[in-house]
Design a protein around this motif. Structure first.
Motif, PDB file in Angstrom:
ATOM      1  N   CYS A 177      -7.947  -3.327  11.119  1.00  0.00           N
ATOM      2  CA  CYS A 177      -8.695  -3.987  11.961  1.00  0.00           C
ATOM      3  C   CYS A 177      -9.172  -5.322  11.769  1.00  0.00           C
ATOM      4  O   CYS A 177      -8.769  -6.340  12.015  1.00  0.00           O
ATOM      5  N   HIS A 178      -9.687  -5.387   9.988  1.00  0.00           N
ATOM      6  CA  HIS A 178      -9.732  -6.427   9.616  1.00  0.00           C
ATOM      7  C   HIS A 178      -8.728  -7.638   8.954  1.00  0.00           C
ATOM      8  O   HIS A 178      -8.324  -8.818   9.163  1.00  0.00           O
ATOM      9  N   ALA A 179      -7.618  -6.539   8.500  1.00  0.00           N
ATOM     10  CA  ALA A 179      -6.479  -7.356   8.198  1.00  0.00           C
ATOM     11  C   ALA A 179      -5.600  -8.684   9.073  1.00  0.00           C
ATOM     12  O   ALA A 179      -5.253  -9.117   9.497  1.00  0.00           O
ATOM     13  N   VAL A 180      -5.469  -7.597  10.399  1.00  0.00           N
ATOM     14  CA  VAL A 180      -5.429  -8.948  11.979  1.00  0.00           C
ATOM     15  C   VAL A 180      -5.721  -9.857  12.112  1.00  0.00           C
ATOM     16  O   VAL A 180      -5.199 -10.907  12.019  1.00  0.00           O
ATOM     17  N   ALA A 181      -7.121  -9.013  12.093  1.00  0.00           N
ATOM     18  CA  ALA A 181      -8.483 -10.336  12.340  1.00  0.00           C
ATOM     19  C   ALA A 181      -8.238 -11.504  11.124  1.00  0.00           C
ATOM     20  O   ALA A 181      -8.208 -12.769  11.966  1.00  0.00           O
ATOM     21  N   GLU A 182      -8.012 -11.183   9.998  1.00  0.00           N
ATOM     22  CA  GLU A 182      -8.237 -12.012   8.898  1.00  0.00           C
ATOM     23  C   GLU A 182      -7.108 -13.128   8.620  1.00  0.00           C
ATOM     24  O   GLU A 182      -6.913 -14.012   8.687  1.00  0.00           O
ATOM     25  N   ARG A 183      -5.525 -11.981   8.806  1.00  0.00           N
ATOM     26  CA  ARG A 183      -4.463 -13.616   9.579  1.00  0.00           C
ATOM     27  C   ARG A 183      -4.865 -14.407  10.742  1.00  0.00           C
ATOM     28  O   ARG A 183      -3.029 -15.166  10.288  1.00  0.00           O
ATOM     29  N   ARG A 184      -5.150 -13.924  11.555  1.00  0.00           N
ATOM     30  CA  ARG A 184      -5.222 -13.959  12.632  1.00  0.00           C
ATOM     31  C   ARG A 184      -3.899 -14.387  13.668  1.00  0.00           C
ATOM     32  O   ARG A 184      -3.918 -14.334  15.082  1.00  0.00           O
ATOM     33  N   TYR A 185      -2.489 -15.093  12.986  1.00  0.00           N
ATOM     34  CA  TYR A 185      -1.557 -15.004  13.522  1.00  0.00           C
ATOM     35  C   TYR A 185      -1.810 -15.882  14.856  1.00  0.00           C
ATOM     36  O   TYR A 185      -2.339 -17.124  14.417  1.00  0.00           O
TER      37      TYR A 185
END
Length: 325
Positions: A60-68
């Motif tokens: 969850c943290h990783a995708v939120a931080e990468r944002r896309y």
């Protein structure tokens, strides 16, 4: 005669006063003594369950931080879900997970290894990988719950339910409500198994009635998951009735009717479903903690299913679904 029940968005669930929000029936005075929480070293499945929560939080943290190219609401939702699973990691890392000590109040006794996260450059696949990590956590925790008992089973069942509800919420592009505050941090009372079955069965009678009313306003494909859930509630209710009869106890009968505010739209029907499930969850959790080996599988699934259906209907996620308040 109309049943006098717990107020849940207009529907009353047996035995409680009307207070305007979901509350829980008091347990009978014949409850058995509260068991001592299981120490961390003997909590079956701890290593696997902790690893599953660490991975879910990290994804969850990783995708939120990468944002896309995710909308801002979707990124905020992932951050919210990450904090839920960070909290689960904190509890599982502490000395007494079944007590769920208040945030920051316990010294960790286990330091989980951080997972290696490799995100797919494709946004849809990355979001799907978050959902997969949560579904994996659901399966891991459920497997631990069905081999446990008492508060251990409740802990794992609650974690499984939280992971399942959050898998539904990943990828939503509209803001999800902040999770409801945690239940009190006392160890809950656990009823005797026949008492827990009788209490839950009364609530299931009311929930079935409420679902039937809600279904009148839900049409076509929109109605399918709720019709299926209604069938599962009936199956669970009938299973409890059989259990009680094998013990020589007459199952509690449904009331002739239940107090219910008018449900005159699909939105009102979904709100009712969500509140029904929210009010039912603490009873499902008590039954999970009380159920013996023959009933533990359906009891775990009752908590998982209830938490998941509540958010499908638009309800607020819970940090500890099914934990008695």
């Amino acid at each position: 005669m109309v049943g006098s029940l717990l107020a849940v968005g207009g529907l009353a669930v047996a035995g409680c006063s009307v207070t305007g929000g979901p509350t829980v029936d008091p347990l009978p005075a014949t409850s058995r003594p509260t068991p001592t929480p299981t120490p961390t070293p003997t909590l079956t499945g701890l290593a696997e369950g902790l690893a599953a929560e660490v991975t879910a939080a990290a994804m969850c943290h990783a995708v939120a931080e990468r944002r896309y190219e995710l909308p801002g609401a979707a990124i905020a939702n992932l951050t919210t879900l990450a904090t839920v699973h960070d909290r689960h990691v904190e509890v599982l890392s502490g000395p007494t997970p079944t007590r769920r000590p208040a945030p920051g109040s316990a010294t960790p006794t286990t330091t989980p290894a951080p997972p290696t996260i490799t995100l797919d450059p494709d946004q849809a696949k990355a979001v799907a990988s978050v959902q997969a990590s949560l579904r994996d956590a659901t399966a891991t925790h459920r497997a631990a719950a069905v081999t446990a008992s008492g508060l251990d089973a409740l802990l794992w069942g609650s974690l499984a339910a939280a992971a399942s509800q959050d898998a539904v919420l990943v990828g939503r592009t509209t803001p999800i409500p902040a999770p409801v505050a945690e239940p009190a941090h006392e160890v809950p009372d656990i009823p005797l198994d026949t008492e827990g079955a009788s209490i839950l069965m009364r609530q299931l009678h009311a929930a079935v009635y409420g679902y039937q009313v809600a279904m009148e306003e839900l049409r076509g494909e929109q109605s399918e998951p709720y019709a299926q859930r209604l069938g599962r509630l009936r199956t669970q209710r009938d299973g409890l009735a059989r259990l009680l009869r094998t013990r020589g106890i007459a199952p509690p009968a449904a009331e002739p009717g239940y107090d219910l505010a008018p449900v005159d739209s699909a939105a009102a029907a979904l709100a009712l479903v969500s509140e029904l499930e929210r009010a039912l969850l603490p009873h499902q959790g008590r039954w999970l903690a009380a159920a013996g080996p023959a009933g533990i599988g359906p009891a775990v699934d009752g908590v998982i299913d209830g938490a998941t259906m509540a958010v499908i209907a638009g309800g607020t996620p819970l940090i500890w679904p099914g934990w008695p308040t």
